[in-house]
Design a protein around this motif. Structure first.
Motif, short mmCIF file in Angstrom:
data_model
loop_
_atom_site.label_atom_id
_atom_site.label_comp_id
_atom_site.label_asym_id
_atom_site.label_seq_id
_atom_site.Cartn_x
_atom_site.Cartn_y
_atom_site.Cartn_z
N MET A 126 -28.76 -39.52 -27.16
CA MET A 126 -28.89 -40.19 -25.86
C MET A 126 -29.90 -41.32 -25.95
O MET A 126 -29.70 -42.40 -25.38
CB MET A 126 -29.29 -39.17 -24.79
N PHE B 1 -28.72 -45.11 -25.02
CA PHE B 1 -29.11 -45.68 -23.73
C PHE B 1 -30.47 -46.37 -23.73
O PHE B 1 -30.87 -46.93 -22.72
CB PHE B 1 -29.06 -44.58 -22.65
N VAL C 159 -33.56 -46.87 -20.84
CA VAL C 159 -33.21 -46.01 -19.70
C VAL C 159 -33.53 -44.55 -20.01
O VAL C 159 -33.98 -43.79 -19.15
CB VAL C 159 -31.71 -46.17 -19.35
N ALA C 160 -33.31 -44.16 -21.27
CA ALA C 160 -33.59 -42.78 -21.67
C ALA C 160 -35.07 -42.51 -21.83
O ALA C 160 -35.46 -41.36 -22.04
CB ALA C 160 -32.87 -42.47 -22.99
N ARG D 120 -30.25 -45.70 -12.81
CA ARG D 120 -30.13 -46.58 -13.97
C ARG D 120 -29.18 -46.01 -15.02
O ARG D 120 -28.67 -46.74 -15.86
CB ARG D 120 -31.52 -46.80 -14.59
N TRP D 121 -28.95 -44.69 -14.97
CA TRP D 121 -27.98 -44.10 -15.90
C TRP D 121 -26.57 -44.52 -15.48
O TRP D 121 -26.20 -44.40 -14.30
CB TRP D 121 -28.10 -42.58 -15.87
N SER E 103 -23.77 -43.13 -15.81
CA SER E 103 -22.89 -42.05 -15.36
C SER E 103 -23.45 -41.31 -14.15
O SER E 103 -22.97 -40.23 -13.81
CB SER E 103 -22.66 -41.05 -16.50
N ALA E 104 -24.46 -41.89 -13.48
CA ALA E 104 -25.05 -41.28 -12.29
C ALA E 104 -24.51 -41.98 -11.05
O ALA E 104 -23.83 -43.00 -11.12
CB ALA E 104 -26.56 -41.36 -12.34
N MET F 110 -22.22 -35.25 -19.47
CA MET F 110 -23.06 -36.32 -18.94
C MET F 110 -22.55 -36.89 -17.64
O MET F 110 -22.98 -37.97 -17.21
CB MET F 110 -23.23 -37.44 -19.97
N TYR G 194 -23.23 -37.23 -14.24
CA TYR G 194 -24.41 -37.03 -13.41
C TYR G 194 -24.17 -37.40 -11.95
O TYR G 194 -25.10 -37.70 -11.21
CB TYR G 194 -25.57 -37.88 -13.96
#
Length: 376
Positions: free
Chosen positions: A120, A124, A127-128, A189-190, A192-193, A223, A225
């Motif tokens: 991850m 990413f 962001v991660a 910022r993710w 997939s959120a 993932m 989210y």
């Protein structure tokens, strides 16, 4: 042939509920995040360790409840887990705090030594490596996955209200951000959120997730989210829109309302009632407003498209789910806790009151949060 979704709802046992709570480990003196999660988890007794999880930050721990059927049972498990984790944190020289986002700073932002976390981090990037954020995830038992996907469609108009109720992260880098839930700003910022899209079926859901994995937005389907989803691990609908709540009773209130929302949605799906088709940009706007205002201003009413005082929408939510609350014998508790919330405000409002009273003393806010975390 009768659809398995459209069958009449027969009298049944209460919907089951379980909660996952994420906590920060802070330096008692400075308020900075402390990278001692492994020491905290090691300090737990084996019986308690099975209800804990390693998280994505060295300064976080997660505690999970067993599957519960009534709120008193859930409350007891939450309180025990918080106090157990608090004792383990003290042994590691840290303080356990239930707050949605890193309030001061996090110096060590590398991920724990886990192949998935490293993957991850590579994918990413920065962001991660944002400062840690902590959520409250509520699972409600819905063993039919097709039904679970359709339930998530019905939850979409109400999840901004749940988000506003849980707002508990106004601070970032030692300052008030102007947002009631800074966690929401960071978490979005993710790629997939965010708000759950509308899906026509479980097959539609699976195909979309597969496309997102292929596009590199997710490493794998776990993932996802989105704010509500069919859990990848359990036969539940998981609602993950809320900040970590300051007190046990704040968490139980949210769990009761989420369970009632899911039960209400199940009844509507089985009655053949379609979920409203809402534009994604408007749903996103409603969530932004909820994260910014909490319950102190106006929220977007996704049913009408207008703005209304936040507490009017809370009252509408309560009216919508009252039959489910009565069915679970939760109405009295929820009414009492909503009354308390009207007086005390959200976690964000409480933090701001401490800031105002102490002339902006962030450490006083963290003292207050630590006391609330294990108050019973």
């Amino acid at each position: 042939m009768t659809s398995p979704i459209a069958r009449p709802a027969a009298p049944a046992a209460p919907f089951t509920v379980g909660v996952e709570e994420e906590f920060l480990l802070l330096d008692p003196r400075t308020g900075e995040s402390m990278p001692v999660a492994e020491r905290v988890l090691a300090a737990l007794l084996p019986a308690d360790r099975q209800h804990s999880r390693k998280e994505f930050r060295h300064s976080m721990v997660e505690m999970v409840t067993p599957v519960c059927t009534d709120l008193a049972e859930l409350r007891g498990h939450l309180l025990t887990a918080r106090r157990t984790a608090c004792r383990a944190a003290r042994e590691a020289g840290a303080r356990l705090v239930s707050v949605g986002a890193t309030p001061v700073c996090e110096r060590r932002r590398s991920v724990p030594d886990d192949p998935r976390y490293h993957a991850m981090s590579r994918r990413f990037g920065p962001v991660a490596h944002d400062p840690a954020v902590c959520g409250c995830h509520v699972h409600v038992g819905v063993p039919d996955r097709e039904l679970a996907v359709r339930v998530c469609n019905h939850l979409r108009p109400w999840l901004p209200v749940v988000q506003a109720l849980t707002a508990n992260s106004p601070l970032h880098d030692g300052c008030d951000t102007g947002h009631a839930s800074w966690r929401s700003m960071q978490f979005d910022r993710w790629p997939s959120a965010g708000p759950t899209p509308h899906f026509d079926s479980a097959a539609d859901y699976d195909a979309t997730v597969a496309q997102l994995v292929a596009a590199g937005v997710m490493l794998d389907p776990t993932m996802v989210y989105w704010y509500a989803r069919p859990s990848a691990a359990y036969p539940t609908v998981e609602v993950r829109v809320g900040d970590a709540c300051p007190t046990v009773d704040d968490t139980v209130l949210v769990a009761a309302l989420v369970r009632a929302l899911v039960a209400t949605a199940v009844a509507r799906v089985r009655a053949g009632e379609p979920a409203p088709r809402l534009r994604g940009c408007l749903v996103a706007a409603a969530h932004w407003r909820a994260a910014h205002e909490g319950l102190c201003g106006e929220l977007v009413d996704l049913r009408s498209g207008g703005h209304r005082p936040a507490w009017e929408l809370v009252d509408d939510l309560l009216a919508a789910v009252t039959p489910a609350l009565v069915r679970h014998d939760d109405l009295g508790y929820v009414l009492g806790q909503l009354g308390r919330l009207r007086e005390e405000g959200t976690g964000a409002a409480r933090q701001r009151r401490v800031l105002a009273r102490t002339g902006g003393d962030v450490r006083a806010v963290l003292d207050h949060l630590a006391e609330q975390t294990t108050a019973g």
